[in-house]
Scaffold this motif. Structure first.
Motif, PDB file in Angstrom:
ATOM      1  N   UNK A 148      -8.442  16.065   4.267  1.00  0.00           N
ATOM      2  CA  UNK A 148      -7.414  15.446   5.108  1.00  0.00           C
ATOM      3  C   UNK A 148      -6.426  16.476   5.640  1.00  0.00           C
ATOM      4  N   UNK A 149      -6.074  17.473   4.822  1.00  0.00           N
ATOM      5  CA  UNK A 149      -5.142  18.513   5.266  1.00  0.00           C
ATOM      6  C   UNK A 149      -5.700  19.229   6.494  1.00  0.00           C
ATOM      7  N   UNK A 150      -6.958  19.620   6.414  1.00  0.00           N
ATOM      8  CA  UNK A 150      -7.585  20.302   7.549  1.00  0.00           C
ATOM      9  C   UNK A 150      -7.685  19.359   8.746  1.00  0.00           C
ATOM     10  N   UNK A 151      -8.024  18.090   8.473  1.00  0.00           N
ATOM     11  CA  UNK A 151      -8.126  17.101   9.547  1.00  0.00           C
ATOM     12  C   UNK A 151      -6.818  16.897  10.282  1.00  0.00           C
ATOM     13  N   UNK A 152      -5.699  16.862   9.546  1.00  0.00           N
ATOM     14  CA  UNK A 152      -4.385  16.683  10.169  1.00  0.00           C
ATOM     15  C   UNK A 152      -4.088  17.826  11.138  1.00  0.00           C
ATOM     16  N   UNK A 153      -4.382  19.055  10.714  1.00  0.00           N
ATOM     17  CA  UNK A 153      -4.140  20.208  11.589  1.00  0.00           C
ATOM     18  C   UNK A 153      -5.017  20.145  12.843  1.00  0.00           C
ATOM     19  N   UNK A 154      -6.297  19.805  12.667  1.00  0.00           N
ATOM     20  CA  UNK A 154      -7.208  19.763  13.810  1.00  0.00           C
ATOM     21  C   UNK A 154      -6.813  18.676  14.804  1.00  0.00           C
ATOM     22  N   UNK A 155      -6.563  17.468  14.308  1.00  0.00           N
ATOM     23  CA  UNK A 155      -6.225  16.353  15.195  1.00  0.00           C
ATOM     24  C   UNK A 155      -4.861  16.561  15.837  1.00  0.00           C
ATOM     25  N   UNK A 156      -3.904  17.104  15.096  1.00  0.00           N
ATOM     26  CA  UNK A 156      -2.578  17.362  15.656  1.00  0.00           C
ATOM     27  C   UNK A 156      -2.663  18.358  16.804  1.00  0.00           C
ATOM     28  N   UNK A 157      -3.519  19.374  16.644  1.00  0.00           N
ATOM     29  CA  UNK A 157      -3.696  20.354  17.714  1.00  0.00           C
ATOM     30  C   UNK A 157      -4.295  19.698  18.956  1.00  0.00           C
ATOM     31  N   UNK A 158      -5.274  18.821  18.762  1.00  0.00           N
ATOM     32  CA  UNK A 158      -5.893  18.124  19.893  1.00  0.00           C
ATOM     33  C   UNK A 158      -4.904  17.209  20.599  1.00  0.00           C
ATOM     34  N   UNK A 159      -4.083  16.501  19.825  1.00  0.00           N
ATOM     35  CA  UNK A 159      -3.100  15.588  20.410  1.00  0.00           C
ATOM     36  C   UNK A 159      -2.016  16.365  21.142  1.00  0.00           C
ATOM     37  N   UNK A 160      -1.621  17.513  20.586  1.00  0.00           N
ATOM     38  CA  UNK A 160      -0.631  18.348  21.270  1.00  0.00           C
ATOM     39  C   UNK A 160      -1.152  18.811  22.620  1.00  0.00           C
ATOM     40  N   UNK A 161      -2.457  19.048  22.682  1.00  0.00           N
ATOM     41  CA  UNK A 161      -3.074  19.521  23.928  1.00  0.00           C
ATOM     42  C   UNK A 161      -3.236  18.386  24.935  1.00  0.00           C
ATOM     43  N   UNK A 162      -3.630  17.182  24.443  1.00  0.00           N
ATOM     44  CA  UNK A 162      -3.937  16.079  25.354  1.00  0.00           C
ATOM     45  C   UNK A 162      -2.749  15.153  25.614  1.00  0.00           C
ATOM     46  N   UNK A 163      -1.694  15.251  24.819  1.00  0.00           N
ATOM     47  CA  UNK A 163      -0.519  14.427  25.075  1.00  0.00           C
ATOM     48  C   UNK A 163      -0.025  13.706  23.837  1.00  0.00           C
ATOM     49  N   UNK A 164       1.303  13.805  23.587  1.00  0.00           N
ATOM     50  CA  UNK A 164       1.880  13.194  22.392  1.00  0.00           C
ATOM     51  C   UNK A 164       1.882  11.666  22.468  1.00  0.00           C
ATOM     52  N   UNK A 165       1.630  11.125  23.659  1.00  0.00           N
ATOM     53  CA  UNK A 165       1.591   9.665  23.784  1.00  0.00           C
ATOM     54  C   UNK A 165       0.466   9.064  22.935  1.00  0.00           C
TER      55      UNK A 165
END
Length: 295
Positions: free
Chosen positions: A44-61
């Motif tokens: 989950x720790x690794x997943x949070x970093x990966x998904x957060x990076x993707x969301x930061x790139x595609x939009x915080x909405x």
């Protein structure tokens, strides 16, 4: 050179198959040193970093949702499914884990009937019967009952099924990345609490496996999602079944696991029922008025 959609779907499914196999091997390797909740915590720790990076790139909405309660229910069930799956990897063969996981469509159909009011068509009933028949072939319960690890994987498949029902409802309003974001965020404390109470630092040798299990968890679902967007389920589902013979080869080569013919036969019976249902659903979709209008 531009590939056709079925070829591109096959390539994405190849990525999913490799990811699922790598995740299974990672889970097996990590189980030699860590408890299941430790593995899920690091995942989950690794997943949070990966998904957060993707969301930061595609939009915080994409972090916004109106259905936190449903996300919570989904992730409790999904965590239970993961726990049973990874627990089983430590005690039974890789092929048994994957084969028992293939019962998930059976439980999903039952949840859809009881919770969503979906009808049990003849194709779905056939899939249910063949699914349960194949399960009995794989488990072959004795007077002493089921292997506890096999039962954990079976319970995990039920958890996965319930989470799929919730995912189906959430997908009408929330983007896939939103669902994945709340999956990693909510499941992080599920694994963190027992891990902190029974903390164990992994050895340096385990670090590559920890990274691999976290990355492949995301890549497997991403690749499969892309495959479903490019081709019908009748193309994707048969390729997913290749996980079983492939993981049998991996188990034999890496862990000297014997090839159990009953596992293969039982899974083939479940797969045939699943394929009958998928073909029936595809035929019904093509005959629907909305599909004709869209085409």
């Amino acid at each position: 050179m531009e590939f056709s959609k079925p070829v591109r779907a096959a390539l994405w499914m190849s990525g999913a198959l490799l990811s699922f196999m790598a995740m299974a091997v990672s889970g097996r390797e990590l189980s030699a040193e860590l408890e299941t909740y430790h593995i899920l915590f690091f995942r989950s720790v690794i997943g949070v970093f990966l998904i957060s990076a993707l969301i930061s790139y595609q939009g915080l909405h994409l972090m916004k949702t109106q259905h936190l309660m449903r996300h919570g229910l989904r992730n409790i069930a999904h965590y239970a499914g993961q726990y049973g799956w990874f627990y089983g990897l430590a005690y039974i063969s890789l092929a048994e884990v994957i084969a028992i996981e293939f019962t998930t469509p059976v439980w999903t159909a039952l949840f859809a009937f009881f919770l969503l009011g979906e009808k049990l068509s003849l194709a779905r009933i056939i899939a249910l019967v063949l699914g349960l028949t194949g399960l009995l072939m794989i488990l072959r319960p004795t007077s002493e009952g089921l292997n506890p690890a096999a039962f954990a994987v079976l319970a995990g498949a039920v958890g996965y099924a319930f989470s799929y029902i919730q995912t189906k409802a959430l997908s009408a309003t929330d983007a896939p990345l939103t669902i994945l974001f709340y999956m990693t965020l909510m499941q992080l404390p599920f694994g963190m609490i027992p891990s902190v109470l029974d903390w164990q630092w992994p050895s340096w040798e385990m670090l590559p496996w920890i990274v691999l299990v976290g990355v492949t968890a995301m890549s497997a679902h991403y690749c499969m999602t892309r495959a479903f967007k490019l081709a019908d389920a009748t193309v994707v589902v048969p390729m997913d079944f290749l996980r079983l013979p492939l993981i049998m080869c991996v188990g034999y080569l890496l862990y000297q696991e014997s090839v159990d013919i009953w596992v293969l036969v039982g899974a083939a019976v479940m797969f045939s029922g699943n394929l009958i249902n998928v073909r029936a659903e595809q035929k019904k979709l093509k005959l629907s008025p909305n599909h004709k209008k869209a085409s």
